[in-house]
Enzyme design. Sequence first.
Site, PDB file in Angstrom:
ATOM      1  N   ASP A 149      52.282  36.944  66.521  1.00  0.00           N
ATOM      2  CA  ASP A 149      52.453  35.625  65.932  1.00  0.00           C
ATOM      3  C   ASP A 149      53.924  35.251  66.100  1.00  0.00           C
ATOM      4  O   ASP A 149      54.770  36.123  66.294  1.00  0.00           O
ATOM      5  CB  ASP A 149      52.053  35.704  64.450  1.00  0.00           C
ATOM      6  N   GLU A 163      73.129  46.889  46.759  1.00  0.00           N
ATOM      7  CA  GLU A 163      73.585  47.990  45.895  1.00  0.00           C
ATOM      8  C   GLU A 163      74.286  49.072  46.712  1.00  0.00           C
ATOM      9  O   GLU A 163      73.678  50.069  47.099  1.00  0.00           O
ATOM     10  CB  GLU A 163      72.383  48.644  45.192  1.00  0.00           C
ATOM     11  N   ASP A 186      56.019  32.218  64.269  1.00  0.00           N
ATOM     12  CA  ASP A 186      56.792  31.832  63.084  1.00  0.00           C
ATOM     13  C   ASP A 186      56.609  32.833  61.956  1.00  0.00           C
ATOM     14  O   ASP A 186      55.490  33.125  61.559  1.00  0.00           O
ATOM     15  CB  ASP A 186      56.352  30.438  62.604  1.00  0.00           C
TER      16      ASP A 186
HETATM   17  N1  RBF Z   1      65.463  51.731  44.378  1.00  0.00           N
HETATM   18  C1  RBF Z   1      64.136  51.748  44.550  1.00  0.00           C
HETATM   19  O1  RBF Z   1      63.404  51.292  43.694  1.00  0.00           O
HETATM   20  N2  RBF Z   1      63.572  52.272  45.685  1.00  0.00           N
HETATM   21  C2  RBF Z   1      64.331  52.802  46.673  1.00  0.00           C
HETATM   22  O2  RBF Z   1      63.772  53.244  47.683  1.00  0.00           O
HETATM   23  C3  RBF Z   1      65.753  52.814  46.509  1.00  0.00           C
HETATM   24  N3  RBF Z   1      66.536  53.348  47.472  1.00  0.00           N
HETATM   25  C4  RBF Z   1      67.896  53.369  47.289  1.00  0.00           C
HETATM   26  C5  RBF Z   1      68.726  53.942  48.253  1.00  0.00           C
HETATM   27  C6  RBF Z   1      70.105  53.975  48.083  1.00  0.00           C
HETATM   28  C7  RBF Z   1      70.960  54.601  49.143  1.00  0.00           C
HETATM   29  C8  RBF Z   1      70.696  53.428  46.910  1.00  0.00           C
HETATM   30  C9  RBF Z   1      72.175  53.470  46.704  1.00  0.00           C
HETATM   31  C10 RBF Z   1      69.886  52.854  45.957  1.00  0.00           C
HETATM   32  C11 RBF Z   1      68.475  52.827  46.104  1.00  0.00           C
HETATM   33  N4  RBF Z   1      67.636  52.286  45.143  1.00  0.00           N
HETATM   34  C12 RBF Z   1      66.284  52.265  45.318  1.00  0.00           C
HETATM   35  C13 RBF Z   1      68.220  51.412  44.147  1.00  0.00           C
HETATM   36  C14 RBF Z   1      68.435  51.990  42.821  1.00  0.00           C
HETATM   37  O3  RBF Z   1      67.233  51.806  42.118  1.00  0.00           O
HETATM   38  C15 RBF Z   1      69.561  51.134  42.265  1.00  0.00           C
HETATM   39  O4  RBF Z   1      70.775  51.599  42.755  1.00  0.00           O
HETATM   40  C16 RBF Z   1      69.521  51.095  40.798  1.00  0.00           C
HETATM   41  O5  RBF Z   1      68.476  50.236  40.457  1.00  0.00           O
HETATM   42  C17 RBF Z   1      70.819  50.611  40.224  1.00  0.00           C
HETATM   43  O6  RBF Z   1      70.765  49.299  39.809  1.00  0.00           O
HETATM   44 MG    MG Z   2      75.354  48.904  40.374  1.00  0.00          MG
END
Ligand code: RBF
Ligand code: MG
Length: 377
Positions: free
Chosen positions: A14, A309, A16
């Site tokens: 597809d 993040e 778009d």
């Molecule tokens: N949060 C998730 O819910 N799932 C993820 O797969 C996930 N992977 C992350 C990978 C890295 C390298 C970092 C730094 C953060 C990740 N987080 C993930 C986010 C994490 O939940 C987040 O840093 C906190 O919610 C802080 O606010």
């Molecule tokens: Mg933070």
Amino acid sequence: MSVAKKLIKCVMLDLDGTLLNTDGIVGNVLKVLLGKYGKDWDGREGQKIIGTTPFEAAAAVVQDYELPCSTIEFLSEISPLFSDQWCNIKPLPGANRLIKHLKSHGVPMALASNSPRESIEAKISYHDGWKNSFSVIIGGDEVRTGKPSPEIFIEAAKRLSIEPSSCLVIEDSVPGVTAGKTAEMEVVAVPSLPKQSHLYTAADEVINSLLDLQLEKWGLPPFEDWVEGTLPLDPWYIGGPVVKGFGRGSKVLGIPTANLSTKGYSDLLSEHPAGVYFGWAGLPASGVFKMVMSIGWNPYFDNKEKTIEPWLLHDFNEDFYGEELRLVVVGYIRPEANFPSLESLVAKIHEDRRVAERALDLPLYSSFKNDSYLRSS
Ligand code: RBF
Ligand code: MG
Ligand code: ADP
């Protein structure tokens, strides 16, 4: 190694929302035109028109906004506004990579879109090598009924002389997935709307972005560009003062993330699929550091907003809220995921850290450590 689900001989794409990032353009054009009618475009409407034919989309807007014109009149008014924007539509991440890869391995591709043939040709003309990569191009005006009818895919298979069961459809929209399944093809959905994967259960697989496509699952030649668990990207840049985040990075996970404000970056953030990325981070007062980060809605916490993040891979003695943080993002690791427990989420993030730390020593990525963007302020 896992056994391929099917032996696929060709890929039906597809346009778009699957190969092209059209959604932002559609929103902008509708905002302008509805403004002329004294109406406010409500972005949520976008969901309704994704994957429909231009006529259906126009009819839905005319009806929902009670416009004092016919669908045909609205279409003729909006069409030139869209045509003016086609040169501004960017490929979605992974689109060029996919097209080049399949072409170089001689896998036939069809482009099957609900847009009229003429619009398809105009849109793809801005992207080098696309037109010649497709053995078949079919527009919504070349079949009796567009998606969700299977006709467009069945016709494409016929022109390629390939059995529908040997075709893999890649689609971002629900009507497109329905069309592909009704055509009795294998379907991978790449939803263009976040947090909507529950609407795509008919698909054989739902992935987060084209970067996550695993062609070997379908008996197709695998991508060969992954390097030690990372996918090199064209580097991209983002920076700004460090702001307060959700207040749980350090406290709940023991993993501090120096959040950037998402205001003013919505276009940049919408360009990049949710996922785990890595690169280099610059803080003018302290230097340049390795960095691994997530972009997205953090499925484990189910955030309402797409955030960025970054975890700087260095021990700081103090917080640095308010300081200017510059990031060069050089590679991709994996899609964001949900986890059965906090421990498993934390363990995975530490694994991401190890992958990023090792990869960033490779010349391919380490050269960006000296990027002047990281040091300027
Ligand atoms: N949060 C998730 O819910 N799932 C993820 O797969 C996930 N992977 C992350 C990978 C890295 C390298 C970092 C730094 C953060 C990740 N987080 C993930 C986010 C994490 O939940 C987040 O840093 C906190 O919610 C802080 O606010
Ligand atoms: Mg933070
Ligand atoms: P918030 O939810 O406000 O982002 P966190 O618990 O995620 O709070 O902590 C992030 C803050 O911690 C950053 O803004 C920064 O000031 C500080 N910090 C200290 N060390 C680091 C690091 N290695 N990486 C990222 N931020 C760090």
